[in-house]
Design a protein around this motif. Structure first.
Motif, PDB file in Angstrom:
ATOM      1  N   TYR A 165      16.254 -13.854  63.401  1.00  0.00           N
ATOM      2  CA  TYR A 165      16.814 -13.682  64.745  1.00  0.00           C
ATOM      3  C   TYR A 165      17.473 -12.312  64.891  1.00  0.00           C
ATOM      4  CZ  TYR A 165      16.011 -18.683  64.807  1.00  0.00           C
ATOM      5  OH  TYR A 165      15.426 -19.919  64.732  1.00  0.00           O
ATOM      6  N   ALA A 166      18.026 -11.774  63.784  1.00  0.00           N
ATOM      7  CA  ALA A 166      18.612 -10.433  63.828  1.00  0.00           C
ATOM      8  C   ALA A 166      17.528  -9.387  64.074  1.00  0.00           C
ATOM      9  CB  ALA A 166      19.348 -10.142  62.522  1.00  0.00           C
ATOM     10  N   ARG A 167      16.379  -9.556  63.408  1.00  0.00           N
ATOM     11  CA  ARG A 167      15.258  -8.628  63.635  1.00  0.00           C
ATOM     12  C   ARG A 167      14.763  -8.724  65.077  1.00  0.00           C
ATOM     13  NH1 ARG A 167      13.427 -10.281  58.363  1.00  0.00           N
ATOM     14  NH2 ARG A 167      12.063 -11.804  59.362  1.00  0.00           N
ATOM     15  N   GLN A 168      14.701  -9.941  65.569  1.00  0.00           N
ATOM     16  CA  GLN A 168      14.256 -10.145  66.941  1.00  0.00           C
ATOM     17  C   GLN A 168      15.214  -9.481  67.931  1.00  0.00           C
ATOM     18  OE1 GLN A 168      13.906 -14.271  67.962  1.00  0.00           O
ATOM     19  NE2 GLN A 168      13.152 -13.884  70.016  1.00  0.00           N
ATOM     20  N   ALA A 169      16.508  -9.603  67.670  1.00  0.00           N
ATOM     21  CA  ALA A 169      17.502  -8.990  68.551  1.00  0.00           C
ATOM     22  C   ALA A 169      17.390  -7.468  68.521  1.00  0.00           C
ATOM     23  CB  ALA A 169      18.905  -9.422  68.132  1.00  0.00           C
ATOM     24  N   GLU A 170      17.191  -6.897  67.321  1.00  0.00           N
ATOM     25  CA  GLU A 170      17.062  -5.443  67.200  1.00  0.00           C
ATOM     26  C   GLU A 170      15.797  -4.950  67.896  1.00  0.00           C
ATOM     27  OE1 GLU A 170      18.025  -1.604  66.299  1.00  0.00           O
ATOM     28  OE2 GLU A 170      19.255  -3.422  66.120  1.00  0.00           O
ATOM     29  N   GLN A 171      14.717  -5.710  67.766  1.00  0.00           N
ATOM     30  CA  GLN A 171      13.466  -5.324  68.416  1.00  0.00           C
ATOM     31  C   GLN A 171      13.623  -5.328  69.934  1.00  0.00           C
ATOM     32  OE1 GLN A 171      10.137  -7.752  67.298  1.00  0.00           O
ATOM     33  NE2 GLN A 171       8.756  -6.820  68.797  1.00  0.00           N
ATOM     34  N   GLU A 172      14.258  -6.360  70.460  1.00  0.00           N
ATOM     35  CA  GLU A 172      14.471  -6.426  71.906  1.00  0.00           C
ATOM     36  C   GLU A 172      15.377  -5.287  72.374  1.00  0.00           C
ATOM     37  OE1 GLU A 172      15.857 -10.239  73.096  1.00  0.00           O
ATOM     38  OE2 GLU A 172      14.062 -11.300  72.409  1.00  0.00           O
ATOM     39  N   LYS A 173      16.343  -4.929  71.544  1.00  0.00           N
ATOM     40  CA  LYS A 173      17.236  -3.821  71.888  1.00  0.00           C
ATOM     41  C   LYS A 173      16.469  -2.507  71.960  1.00  0.00           C
ATOM     42  CE  LYS A 173      21.433  -1.503  70.250  1.00  0.00           C
ATOM     43  NZ  LYS A 173      22.471  -1.480  69.182  1.00  0.00           N
ATOM     44  N   GLN A 174      15.587  -2.280  70.973  1.00  0.00           N
ATOM     45  CA  GLN A 174      14.791  -1.050  70.958  1.00  0.00           C
ATOM     46  C   GLN A 174      13.820  -1.010  72.136  1.00  0.00           C
ATOM     47  OE1 GLN A 174      15.270   1.531  69.032  1.00  0.00           O
ATOM     48  NE2 GLN A 174      16.884   0.510  67.848  1.00  0.00           N
ATOM     49  N   GLU A 175      13.234  -2.150  72.454  1.00  0.00           N
ATOM     50  CA  GLU A 175      12.308  -2.205  73.590  1.00  0.00           C
ATOM     51  C   GLU A 175      13.035  -1.917  74.903  1.00  0.00           C
ATOM     52  OE1 GLU A 175      10.581  -6.040  73.363  1.00  0.00           O
ATOM     53  OE2 GLU A 175       9.171  -5.529  71.749  1.00  0.00           O
ATOM     54  N   ALA A 176      14.230  -2.447  75.044  1.00  0.00           N
ATOM     55  CA  ALA A 176      15.009  -2.199  76.260  1.00  0.00           C
ATOM     56  C   ALA A 176      15.383  -0.724  76.367  1.00  0.00           C
ATOM     57  CB  ALA A 176      16.267  -3.066  76.260  1.00  0.00           C
ATOM     58  N   LEU A 177      15.754  -0.113  75.221  1.00  0.00           N
ATOM     59  CA  LEU A 177      16.109   1.306  75.217  1.00  0.00           C
ATOM     60  C   LEU A 177      14.899   2.174  75.557  1.00  0.00           C
ATOM     61  CD1 LEU A 177      18.319   3.378  74.655  1.00  0.00           C
ATOM     62  CD2 LEU A 177      17.631   3.367  72.246  1.00  0.00           C
ATOM     63  N   ALA A 178      13.737   1.821  74.987  1.00  0.00           N
ATOM     64  CA  ALA A 178      12.516   2.584  75.269  1.00  0.00           C
ATOM     65  C   ALA A 178      12.140   2.480  76.746  1.00  0.00           C
ATOM     66  CB  ALA A 178      11.377   2.071  74.392  1.00  0.00           C
ATOM     67  N   LYS A 179      12.356   1.328  77.324  1.00  0.00           N
ATOM     68  CA  LYS A 179      12.049   1.149  78.748  1.00  0.00           C
ATOM     69  C   LYS A 179      12.956   2.018  79.622  1.00  0.00           C
ATOM     70  CE  LYS A 179      11.427  -2.466  82.247  1.00  0.00           C
ATOM     71  NZ  LYS A 179      12.149  -1.750  83.294  1.00  0.00           N
TER      72      LYS A 179
END
Length: 384
Positions: A325-339
């Motif tokens: 879940y920590a990896r999932q949270a970090e991935q979503e954070k990076q995707e939001a930043l890239a957007k």
């Protein structure tokens, strides 16, 4: 009860009236249709009225409406059973309301909605809410009675030997205790609990204790926490074969596997108390068991002091379990930043398209210097 009987009789009268209406309609159809052969012979013999009456009487014989009468009787019986069962459950709930209210008022400053303690959710289910106590946010209760208003459910309860019970769920303060998982459940449910509950299956293991009654199975994550917890008097309660405590869970993790990283990790104490007949002795025993459950809230927060190595072990187990879940949270954070970056770049390019040639040349020069500076920064980091 007289009111219930009147309602049931009124319903039965309506059903009978509907059956009579259906019979009258069928009579009209019979009279209007071609006469049966026997009636035709009677009519030919010079008595047509007698033939019609004989045919109609034959068609309206009660033996021709066995199914309809059976359905009417069944419907009437179910209506009577529903109101009678609901009334019985309401009487039982009222008998338990006083001791439940007393136990809650002794431990919480706010019980119910101020006007009533038990809130009816269905004829067999009553809910209660309480708040205003140290070491916990709030408590919820669920009084589960037999579904006396439902014949099928009643039969199922009888076959399964289902007891009436009171479930108490206390949501504790976040800092109330170091997170651990403990459960004591009936042996017949141990396999299902160990398989279906996420917190138990992920963190706890089935253990044995010679002082615990054989009707209980114990799941423990931390021997340190379990030893101190049993020292609260819980060991004696679980060692009593006649104890009203059926199940107890102490956990800081969800009972169902989270689907996303955004899940609550509320610390909870859950207890299930079997309800005997609401006589004086039964009421006293239920009250004592409820008082012990609320005493555990204080004991867990104040009486359990685990060793530092035990706390570190528990924290590491959760870190490992929630790594996905920590990896999932970090991935979503990076995707939001890239957007966000992409949206800003798109907006900037749209502004460039509106610029004059001179403004565009200046922007391109500025962009070239920015990229050059970025490349120099990368080379510097590589050298270091």
């Amino acid at each position: 009860m007289q009111h219930v009987t009147r309602i049931a009789l009124s319903t039965l009268a309506c059903l009978v009236r509907l059956a009579a209406t259906a019979a009258a309609e069928e009579l009209e159809n019979v009279v209007g249709e071609e006469l049966p052969s026997g009636a035709r012979v009677a009519a030919d013999s010079g008595n047509p009225a007698a033939g019609n009456a004989s045919a109609a009487a034959s068609e309206l014989s009660l033996s021709n409406y066995k199914m309809e009468l059976l359905l009417v009787a069944l419907a009437a019986g179910m209506v009577v059973n529903y109101f009678r069962g609901s009334r019985q459950n309401a009487d039982i709930a009222r008998a338990w309301e006083a001791p439940i209210s007393q136990a809650l008022h002794a431990n919480f400053s706010l019980v119910g909605d101020g006007s009533q303690v038990l809130e009816r959710d269905s004829p067999a289910d009553m809910l209660v809410y309480a708040s205003g106590r140290r070491h916990c946010k709030f408590a919820q209760g669920h009084l589960m009675l037999r579904a006396r208003q439902d014949p099928i459910a009643s039969l199922n309860d009888l076959i399964a030997k289902t007891h009436e019970k009171l479930e108490i769920e206390v949501t504790m303060d976040d800092e109330a205790f170091s997170g651990f998982v403990f459960a004591a459940v009936p042996h017949r449910r141990a396999k299902a609990v160990g398989r279906d509950r996420y917190d138990v299956s992920t963190f706890a293991k089935l253990t044995s204790n010679g002082k615990i009654s054989s009707r209980f199975a114990i799941f423990s994550e931390s021997a340190d926490a379990t030893a101190q917890l049993l020292g609260s008097g819980l060991e004696q309660l679980l060692g009593d074969n006649d104890s009203l405590l059926e199940e107890i869970y102490i956990t800081d993790c969800p009972s169902e596997k989270p689907e996303t990283h955004e899940f609550k990790r509320d610390k909870k104490l859950l207890a299930t108390i079997r309800l005997p007949a609401p006589a004086d002795d039964g009421i006293k025993r239920v009250r004592e068991t409820m008082d012990f459950v609320f005493y555990l809230v204080d004991y867990i927060a104040e009486g359990i002091a685990m060793r530092p190595e035990s706390v570190r072990k528990l924290a590491k187990a959760r870190e490992e379990a929630f790594k996905e879940y920590a990896r999932q949270a970090e991935q979503e954070k990076q995707e939001a930043l890239a957007k966000i970056v992409a949206d800003r770049r798109r907006a900037e390019l749209e502004e460039v398209d509106k610029m004059s040639p001179d403004q565009r040349r200046k922007w391109e020069e500025k962009e070239r210097k920015r990229k050059l500076k970025k490349e120099q920064s990368k080379r510097t980091r590589r050298v270091k």
